[in-house]
Enzyme design. Structure first.
Site, PDB file in Angstrom:
ATOM      1  N   GLY A 140       0.813  -1.201   0.000  1.00 13.58           N
ATOM      2  CA  GLY A 140       0.000   0.000   0.000  1.00 13.58           C
ATOM      3  C   GLY A 140       0.852   1.258   0.000  1.00 13.58           C
ATOM      4  O   GLY A 140       1.928   1.310  -0.611  1.00 13.58           O
ATOM      5  N   SER A 141       0.389   2.260   0.705  1.00 17.03           N
ATOM      6  CA  SER A 141       1.043   3.574   0.634  1.00 17.03           C
ATOM      7  C   SER A 141       2.417   3.620   1.277  1.00 17.03           C
ATOM      8  O   SER A 141       3.146   4.598   1.079  1.00 17.03           O
ATOM      9  CB  SER A 141       0.132   4.631   1.273  1.00 17.03           C
ATOM     10  OG  SER A 141      -1.025   4.818   0.486  1.00 17.03           O
ATOM     11  N   THR A 142       2.804   2.603   2.057  1.00 19.25           N
ATOM     12  CA  THR A 142       4.167   2.616   2.581  1.00 19.25           C
ATOM     13  C   THR A 142       5.185   2.534   1.440  1.00 19.25           C
ATOM     14  O   THR A 142       6.329   2.970   1.596  1.00 19.25           O
ATOM     15  CB  THR A 142       4.401   1.460   3.568  1.00 19.25           C
ATOM     16  OG1 THR A 142       4.165   0.210   2.911  1.00 19.25           O
ATOM     17  CG2 THR A 142       3.488   1.575   4.774  1.00 19.25           C
TER      18      THR A 142
END
Length: 483
Positions: free
Chosen positions: A212-214
């Site tokens: 995801g956004s990591t």
């Protein structure tokens, strides 16, 4: 009479020669067959005749051996078994060995060349040696308690050395339940295999997830390295949804402000449209090269047991690249890999190969092997790492990672909420990657990755900042407080 004696003697010599030939045949020709025969228990009897060496955490043994008095004499015991199972694995008389119990089996059983060649350095021949791990007990406990039985994993690294300070996977199990070879071990084995939550799976290193956004840490690094973006306050947002190239699919943001965001704001607000566009502008080749530098697509990492490779697909079209750049599509990562991403930023753009064993010794403490820091490699320029540190610090002070803040420490982080399942129907994975240093320290001392699979909240309320960041904060605080 003399003739009869001579004949008898010759016959006896003939019989002796036949016995010698047959013994040689059995040992040289059929020895392997007998050795592999399941009915041959000599190897097992010999293996368990002596106590197995110990695995140590913080100089305290977390394993032991008990004399059962049976033919397979010594059986493995574990202290805080569920807490350290993702590190130790199990050593079972019936089901073999896993993780450190397997990777360091020669040391633990006393069959390591240095132990067998120099038995006087330790106990009697066959006495097992000890394995001292890099795990910090305070950080390990904080990670385990922070997850609180939820399905997920935590990895903490020391950026300057690559030492693994914590490795937790939940739900866990007690390896002692599998140590013997009786009915109770068989029942435990069947129960664990049938458990849909897979407690024996080491999610920290053997399970990959969409990050995801990591993953936007990697995308930001690629954009800065390629000079697609040169300044954190450069405007990179564009109004409205982003139509994925060559498709009718539109990618939208939760915040309307993303349409005019700078890179700093887009990172703090986790704007999907901004980083999807940046990934496409950087291009598949450079994105894949940056991901590889961070550790993706490495199928040879051992710590010393094997790690599932994290993947970034280099063979993608622009629409797929846009999704890959926000940690979706085919992008997959282990928690260990995402801890490495945070450690690169914390380490000034450099990376060390992670490792779990500090040294191995005889049972009397004489060192026979030492690991130590290895594999120093530059991933991004120091200037890029400084900018990434600034971005990650802003996430904690002004963005979605406020729950990771620690009084008296500088903390950088990145939240992530990863969709998965058919039609994204699965419960989102909540991610948080971070690093921390005490205010008086010059460099970060710990980097952490947390993933929670089954957050107990409404689907729309599951975020990395709310679910995973508090776990990371507890681990970082414990690591900073440790000697």
């Amino acid at each position: 009479m003399t003739r009869t004696v001579r004949h008898a003697g010759a016959f006896c010599l003939l019989l002796l020669a036949a016995l010698l030939v047959n013994a040689a045949r059995v040992q040289l020709v059929e020895g392997g067959t007998y050795e592999r025969n399941p009915a041959n228990r000599r190897a097992d009897i010999d293996r368990y005749h002596h106590p197995r060496g110990d695995i140590l955490v913080g100089d305290r043994p977390v394993t032991g051996s008990v004399d059962t008095g049976g033919r397979l004499r010594h059986e493995r015991t574990y202290a805080d078994g569920p807490l350290y199972a993702p590190v130790t694995g199990f050593a079972s008389q019936a089901y073999g060995t896993t993780l450190l119990e397997h990777a360091e089996d020669d040391v633990l059983t006393g069959r390591h060349p240095l132990l067998s060649a120099l038995p006087l350095l330790g106990g009697p021949a066959g006495t097992g040696g000890d394995v001292l791990t890099t795990v910090q007990p305070q950080a390990q406990r904080a990670a385990f308690d922070g997850l609180g039985g939820r399905k997920g994993a935590v990895v903490a690294l020391e950026p300057a050395t690559g030492r693994i300070l914590a490795m937790v996977s939940t739900p866990s199990y007690d390896p002692a339940d599998l140590s013997g070879n009786g009915p109770s071990s068989a029942r435990a084995w069947r129960r664990l295999l049938a458990d849909p939550d897979q407690p024996m799976l080491n999610r920290a290193v053997r399970q990959t997830y969409p990050p995801g956004s990591t993953f936007k840490v990697v995308t930001a690094a690629a954009a800065l390295e390629a000079r697609v973006v040169r300044d954190l306050d450069q405007r990179v947002g564009e109004p409205g949804p982003y139509r994925l190239p060559g498709t009718d699919t539109e990618l939208a943001d939760e915040r309307a402000e993303c349409g005019g965001a700078t890179l700093r704001q887009a990172f703090e607000w986790s704007c999907n449209t901004v980083f999807a566009r940046l990934g496409v502008r950087v291009g598949a080749e450079r994105m894949a090269r940056t991901a590889r530098a961070f550790g993706f697509n490495d199928d040879g990492l051992r710590i010393p047991f094997g790690v599932a490779p994290s993947t970034f697909d280099p063979h993608v079209d622009p629409a797929q690249l846009a999704l890959s750049s926000i940690g979706q599509y085919n992008t997959r990562a282990t928690p260990l890999q995402m801890a490495r991403v945070a450690a690169v930023v914390a380490g000034g753009g450099m990376t060390r190969t992670p490792y779990l064993v500090e040294r191995t010794t005889t049972d009397r403490g004489t060192t026979i092997g030492r690991a130590g820091p290895r594999g120093l490699r530059q991933v991004v320029r120091p200037a890029t790492a400084r900018l990434l540190r600034e971005l990650m610090t802003g996430v904690v002070t002004d963005g979605t990672g406020g729950q990771a803040a620690i009084p008296g420490a500088v903390v950088g982080g990145k939240t992530g909420t990863a969709q998965h399942g058919v039609g994204n129907a699965g419960t989102p994975y909540a991610w948080f990657v971070s690093w921390a240093r005490a205010e008086r320290e010059l460099e970060p001392r710990v980097a952490v990755a947390v993933v929670v699979e089954d957050a107990a909240a409404d689907r729309g309320d599951i975020t990395g900042g709310d679910v995973a960041a508090p776990v990371a904060r507890a681990v970082m605080r414990a690591a900073l407080a440790a000697p």
